[in-house]
Design a protein around this motif. Sequence first.
Motif, PDB file in Angstrom:
ATOM      1  N   HIS A 157       0.839  -1.215   0.000  1.00 39.65           N
ATOM      2  CA  HIS A 157       0.000   0.000   0.000  1.00 39.65           C
ATOM      3  C   HIS A 157       0.862   1.249   0.000  1.00 39.65           C
ATOM      4  CE1 HIS A 157      -2.127  -3.341   1.898  1.00 39.65           C
ATOM      5  NE2 HIS A 157      -3.239  -2.822   1.440  1.00 39.65           N
ATOM      6  N   MET A 158       1.714   1.398  -0.992  1.00 40.68           N
ATOM      7  CA  MET A 158       2.623   2.551  -1.070  1.00 40.68           C
ATOM      8  C   MET A 158       3.526   2.612   0.169  1.00 40.68           C
ATOM      9  SD  MET A 158       1.873   4.086  -3.957  1.00 40.68           S
ATOM     10  CE  MET A 158       0.507   4.068  -5.119  1.00 40.68           C
ATOM     11  N   ASN A 159       3.893   1.447   0.657  1.00 41.75           N
ATOM     12  CA  ASN A 159       4.792   1.410   1.810  1.00 41.75           C
ATOM     13  C   ASN A 159       6.152   0.809   1.473  1.00 41.75           C
ATOM     14  OD1 ASN A 159       3.066   2.572   3.815  1.00 41.75           O
ATOM     15  ND2 ASN A 159       1.842   0.709   3.684  1.00 41.75           N
ATOM     16  N   TYR A 160       6.208   0.020   0.424  1.00 37.59           N
ATOM     17  CA  TYR A 160       7.517  -0.470  -0.028  1.00 37.59           C
ATOM     18  C   TYR A 160       7.736  -0.110  -1.496  1.00 37.59           C
ATOM     19  CZ  TYR A 160      11.565  -3.073  -1.257  1.00 37.59           C
ATOM     20  OH  TYR A 160      12.827  -3.386  -1.722  1.00 37.59           O
ATOM     21  N   PHE A 161       6.900  -0.646  -2.363  1.00 34.09           N
ATOM     22  CA  PHE A 161       7.045  -0.332  -3.791  1.00 34.09           C
ATOM     23  C   PHE A 161       6.653   1.125  -4.012  1.00 34.09           C
ATOM     24  CE2 PHE A 161       6.070  -4.952  -3.855  1.00 34.09           C
ATOM     25  CZ  PHE A 161       7.250  -5.378  -4.429  1.00 34.09           C
TER      26      PHE A 161
ATOM     27  N   GLU B  42      10.147  -5.287   1.820  1.00 32.24           N
ATOM     28  CA  GLU B  42       9.646  -5.042   3.180  1.00 32.24           C
ATOM     29  C   GLU B  42       8.143  -5.226   3.168  1.00 32.24           C
ATOM     30  OE1 GLU B  42      10.947  -1.132   4.236  1.00 32.24           O
ATOM     31  OE2 GLU B  42      13.071  -1.687   4.179  1.00 32.24           O
TER      32      GLU B  42
ATOM     33  N   ASP C 221       8.160   0.228   7.578  1.00 38.05           N
ATOM     34  CA  ASP C 221       7.704   1.336   8.417  1.00 38.05           C
ATOM     35  C   ASP C 221       6.728   2.154   7.582  1.00 38.05           C
ATOM     36  OD1 ASP C 221       7.324   3.623   9.903  1.00 38.05           O
ATOM     37  OD2 ASP C 221       9.437   3.841  10.456  1.00 38.05           O
ATOM     38  N   GLU C 222       5.473   2.208   8.025  1.00 32.66           N
ATOM     39  CA  GLU C 222       4.450   2.914   7.247  1.00 32.66           C
ATOM     40  C   GLU C 222       4.387   4.393   7.606  1.00 32.66           C
ATOM     41  OE1 GLU C 222       0.758   0.846   6.836  1.00 32.66           O
ATOM     42  OE2 GLU C 222       1.705  -1.127   6.875  1.00 32.66           O
ATOM     43  N   GLY C 223       5.349   4.829   8.420  1.00 36.87           N
ATOM     44  CA  GLY C 223       5.378   6.240   8.796  1.00 36.87           C
ATOM     45  C   GLY C 223       5.013   6.473  10.253  1.00 36.87           C
ATOM     46  N   TYR C 224       4.697   5.384  10.955  1.00 35.89           N
ATOM     47  CA  TYR C 224       4.357   5.508  12.381  1.00 35.89           C
ATOM     48  C   TYR C 224       5.367   4.755  13.250  1.00 35.89           C
ATOM     49  CZ  TYR C 224      -0.087   6.423  10.036  1.00 35.89           C
ATOM     50  OH  TYR C 224      -1.051   6.891   9.195  1.00 35.89           O
TER      51      TYR C 224
END
Lengths: 128, 282
Positions: free
Chosen positions: B61-65, B124, B85-88
């Motif tokens: 979900h736009m977290n690795y690719f 990831e 790491d999704e930003g949190y």
Amino acid sequence: MDLSLEAPSVYLFTGELCTRSYKLNRFAFDFKYPQVRERFANDPEALMTDYALTDNEKALVRARDWTGLVAAGGNHFNIIKIAAAVGESHLHVGAHMCGANWDEFKQTLPHRVEIMPSDLPALAKGKR
Amino acid sequence: MSRILGGIGIAHTPSMGYQYDKGVREGFDPKWQPWYDGTRPVKQWLREKRPSHMVVIYNDHMNYFDLKAYPTFAIGVAAHFPQADEGYGLRPFPGVDGDPDFAWPIARSLVRDGFDLTFCQELELDHGVYSWLPYLFDAPWPLKVLPIAVNMLMHPVPTPQRLHALGASLRRALLNDGANRDVVVLATGGMSHQIHGTKFGLTNEKWDRYFLDAIEQRQDELVATPVEEIMQVAGTEAAELAMWYTMRAALAVSARTHYSFYTLPAVTGCGVIALDEPEPRG
């Protein structure tokens, strides 16, 4: 209920849209990196200029206009990273999308429907 | 040949992971307690099946690719996959181990079958995997994982027919890999949900329960349902359900539901199904 797959019900993220709004998406995606979030907190204008955002995109970011950013071609998974950096959750973004007051909006979730694909012909197939 | 023990279909959503961490710390939120309780039998089923390997079909979900080069199908061939790491910040769990010796023969077989996968030496895993993982296993994770990532974010996404065919090819690959592993095939995709636009928060329990029932013996009926219709009735992000077809097609047609469960704790329908693969005839 509204069954269309068109804005403002749905902002389908297509490859074409991504090509048009690639810089905005690159900007928003990079909020996953702490150093980018820190730069945004310290000097958002310089960061936006570095990522070559358009004047319109910059104005949408300044206004925290999440709906406008998605309508401008930002993928919502990317845009919620900017929202998160300024302390807003994806549910806040949802309230913005629906033009709703946050405190009232969260009481209404989830929005339950009960239709099935077999119900669609009468309802919406004609509109597509 | 490896042995296919069974398959799992399961929803994913960031809040599922968040509520797990909060739940084990201070007790589960009443809305999420049913999901915790409802996944216990699947955890027990896995404990009894004792898989050595698990193929996971999921989406990032736009977290690795990132969008520089977005793969339609990607396979993780590394020996280790860290949590994204999704930003949190990272959640308190270790990364997942892979097994290149398991992955490569399968990758090779899938390509030979016409699935031109992107090979990922690094990958990831985001909440597409980590949101449900601790509900089904205790860390350190007791098995090796082979992730197959599918583009579900940028349209056009793969068709239901193609995702079903991927499952059939995966089955061929597993049954002919010359290895000797005990494999569970898991596919994950949020059930009804839409998290953007004015239809934000749309859920459809009726659809979700139909889907959980039909995936067992009426997969043809599901695969024939246009994704656009699923997006209309169950929210655009419910398109992710098409990944469940890959899991189902990797099992025998005669595979049967061991257990299924559904609840609607927040804005994403949360369902799980465990299917038993029939014993091979000796």
